[in-house]
Design an enzyme around this catalytic site. Structure first.
Site, short mmCIF file in Angstrom:
data_model
loop_
_atom_site.label_atom_id
_atom_site.label_comp_id
_atom_site.label_asym_id
_atom_site.label_seq_id
_atom_site.Cartn_x
_atom_site.Cartn_y
_atom_site.Cartn_z
N ARG A 169 36.93 34.96 44.32
CA ARG A 169 37.96 33.83 44.08
C ARG A 169 37.21 32.70 43.91
NH1 ARG A 169 40.54 33.53 49.64
NH2 ARG A 169 38.19 33.83 50.21
N GLY A 196 46.18 30.64 35.77
CA GLY A 196 45.44 30.61 34.51
C GLY A 196 44.38 30.93 34.92
N LYS A 231 43.65 36.98 30.92
CA LYS A 231 43.04 37.86 30.06
C LYS A 231 42.86 39.36 30.52
CE LYS A 231 37.98 37.78 31.48
NZ LYS A 231 38.03 39.44 31.54
N THR A 281 33.38 39.24 29.84
CA THR A 281 34.28 40.17 28.87
C THR A 281 35.45 39.37 28.36
OG1 THR A 281 35.04 41.14 30.91
CG2 THR A 281 33.48 42.19 29.98
N GLY A 316 55.72 27.59 40.95
CA GLY A 316 55.11 26.52 40.01
C GLY A 316 54.95 26.58 38.87
N PHE A 322 35.43 40.95 43.23
CA PHE A 322 36.70 40.51 43.66
C PHE A 322 36.37 39.04 44.05
CE2 PHE A 322 36.78 45.08 44.53
CZ PHE A 322 37.76 45.36 44.05
N CYS A 361 40.32 34.86 34.34
CA CYS A 361 40.50 36.21 34.83
C CYS A 361 41.82 36.71 34.56
CB CYS A 361 40.04 36.30 36.32
SG CYS A 361 38.40 36.14 36.63
#
Length: 433
Positions: free
Chosen positions: A154, A261, A267, A86, A257, A152, A264
């Protein structure tokens, strides 16, 4: 149980392999021929620790098969997971749902039995309701139930996060079979005392959006504090450590830092803002616009700091960038702060050499004009400034004294707050964060 996973990208390939690991018979559908060929051969076309071994084992055993045929999928099972992408719409903040819609439009007319379609993809709130109405229109004398089971994962921990999640969320419409079937699918996982949260589909959709928005906010919060610390001469790491002891706050995601990015968070928070606007609740999420602004500002700040170290101009400077992936244990360079910074520095006249343990091939496709090195030492050869922009373990273990003999000037910027500053300073480096 027999089930189908529609879409074998990062999410789908992981979910399919993990469902096979749980003992289910799985058919994965991938419409891109090249990707499908790799997966059918047991090869993962991206980097994710532990997944290649899992996928290959279940492809070889026959527990997991790969196809490009929706007709085969409809015949194979009556349980389907949607795991297609998506992405953000070009020129807009909202999510592009064309692949989600296409999955329903392709599959449902082919179904001959009552079926359950469970969404895994991250979607705007209200999508499950809209897809339920679409499926009802397309179904031929059968019942097609839609439910939502957000992921969910990572990156770098996707297999563990699927097999040992911290919670399972299911959004289901009343009087449906989704809860019973989903409990059977995840029975061995739920048996680990993993919370199984059942709610309505809009709430399930918002759980995922809310989680991403909160994490993005936490990252941008500490980066905003870092800006104040720079102005006041304070130590943002000490602040993060101190407030992190508060159980209400916690230390995770408080390393100041270069920002977040990946495919996920950026957007998804933008799509969340866009959907809130469509619902007439734009003001409720207006703070996320500043979260996004802070995040992008950190990249600009890194470029400005590098230029300052070089005496006010990057023209002719040699800059080493360590890291290209948006996070360690991944080869994902989508919206990568590291590559964005590298590109900006190159545009200002510097020679930029990038090294990353896993993400160089993807980086070349996205930024072909940058120079890429096969090792840390070669990337840093004759460098005026070294930027650490992804916190790979390899970079944390660099010996500052050894690297001193490679560079032209001993300037290092820790863009991820991950290095031992005292060690670098003892070795004679100008150290900045």
């Amino acid at each position: 149980m027999r089930m189908v996973v529609l879409g074998l990208g990062y999410l789908g390939a992981t979910h399919a392999a993990c469902m096979a690991e749980l003992g289910h018979e799985v058919l994965g559908i991938e419409v891109v021929p090249e990707k499908r060929a790799h997966l059918a051969a047991g090869e993962v076309p991206f980097y994710e620790p532990g997944l290649p071994e899992l996928l290959k084992r279940h492809i070889d055993s026959g527990q997991l098969a790969v196809s490009g045929s929706y007709a085969e999928a409809a015949d194979f099972a009556d349980i389907f997971f949607i795991a297609v992408g998506t992405p953000q719409k070009k020129g807009e903040y909202s999510a592009d749902l064309q692949y989600v819609d296409a999955a329903i439009e392709e599959l449902v007319p082919l179904l001959a039995r009552d079926s359950l379609i469970v969404g895994k993809s991250t979607v705007p709130v209200g999508t499950a309701q809209r897809l339920a109405e679409l499926a009802n229109e397309l179904a031929k004398d059968i019942e097609v139930e839609i439910a939502w089971n957000p992921e969910f994962l990572r990156e770098g921990f996707a297999v563990s996060d699927t097999l040992h999640p911290d919670r399972i969320v299911l959004g289901t419409f009343p009087s449906g079979r989704a809860e019973k079937i989903t409990r059977e699918i995840y029975a061995s996982v739920i048996g680990q005392d993993i919370p199984f949260i059942v709610t309505d589909p809009p709430t399930a959709e918002l759980v995922k959006s809310s989680a991403n928005a909160f994490l993005a906010t936490k990252i941008s919060f500490i980066n905003s504090i870092a800006e104040v610390c720079e102005a006041a001469g304070a130590d943002v790491t000490a602040i993060a450590d101190a407030i992190g002891y508060d159980a209400r706050i916690g230390r995770k995601f408080l390393n100041a830092g270069v920002g977040f990015g990946g495919g996920c968070l950026p957007k998804d928070i933008r799509a969340f803002m866009a959907r809130a606007g469509e619902l007439g609740a734009a003001e409720a999420l207006s703070f996320l616009r500043e979260v996004d602004n802070v995040n992008m500002r950190r990249r600009t700040r890194m470029v400005e700091l590098t230029r300052k170290i070089c005496g006010g101009s990057l023209l002719g400077a040699k800059i080493a960038v360590l890291g290209a992936a948006f996070k360690p244990e991944s080869d994902d360079v989508r919206d990568s702060p590291a590559l964005n910074v590298a590109g900006q520095i190159q545009l200002q006249g510097a020679s930029v050499s990038v090294y990353d343990p896993k993400a160089i091939p993807n980086s070349r496709r996205l930024f072909p004009t940058l120079d890429y090195a096969p090792t840390v030492a070669e990337a840093c050869s004759q460098a005026d400034v070294v930027l650490v922009l992804t916190e790979w373990k390899e970079f944390l273990e660099i010996d500052p004294t050894d690297l001193s003999h490679v560079v032209r000037r001993r300037n290092i910027v820790d863009g991820r707050n991950c290095l031992d500053a005292a060690e670098w300073i003892r070795a004679g480096w100008e150290f900045r964060r």
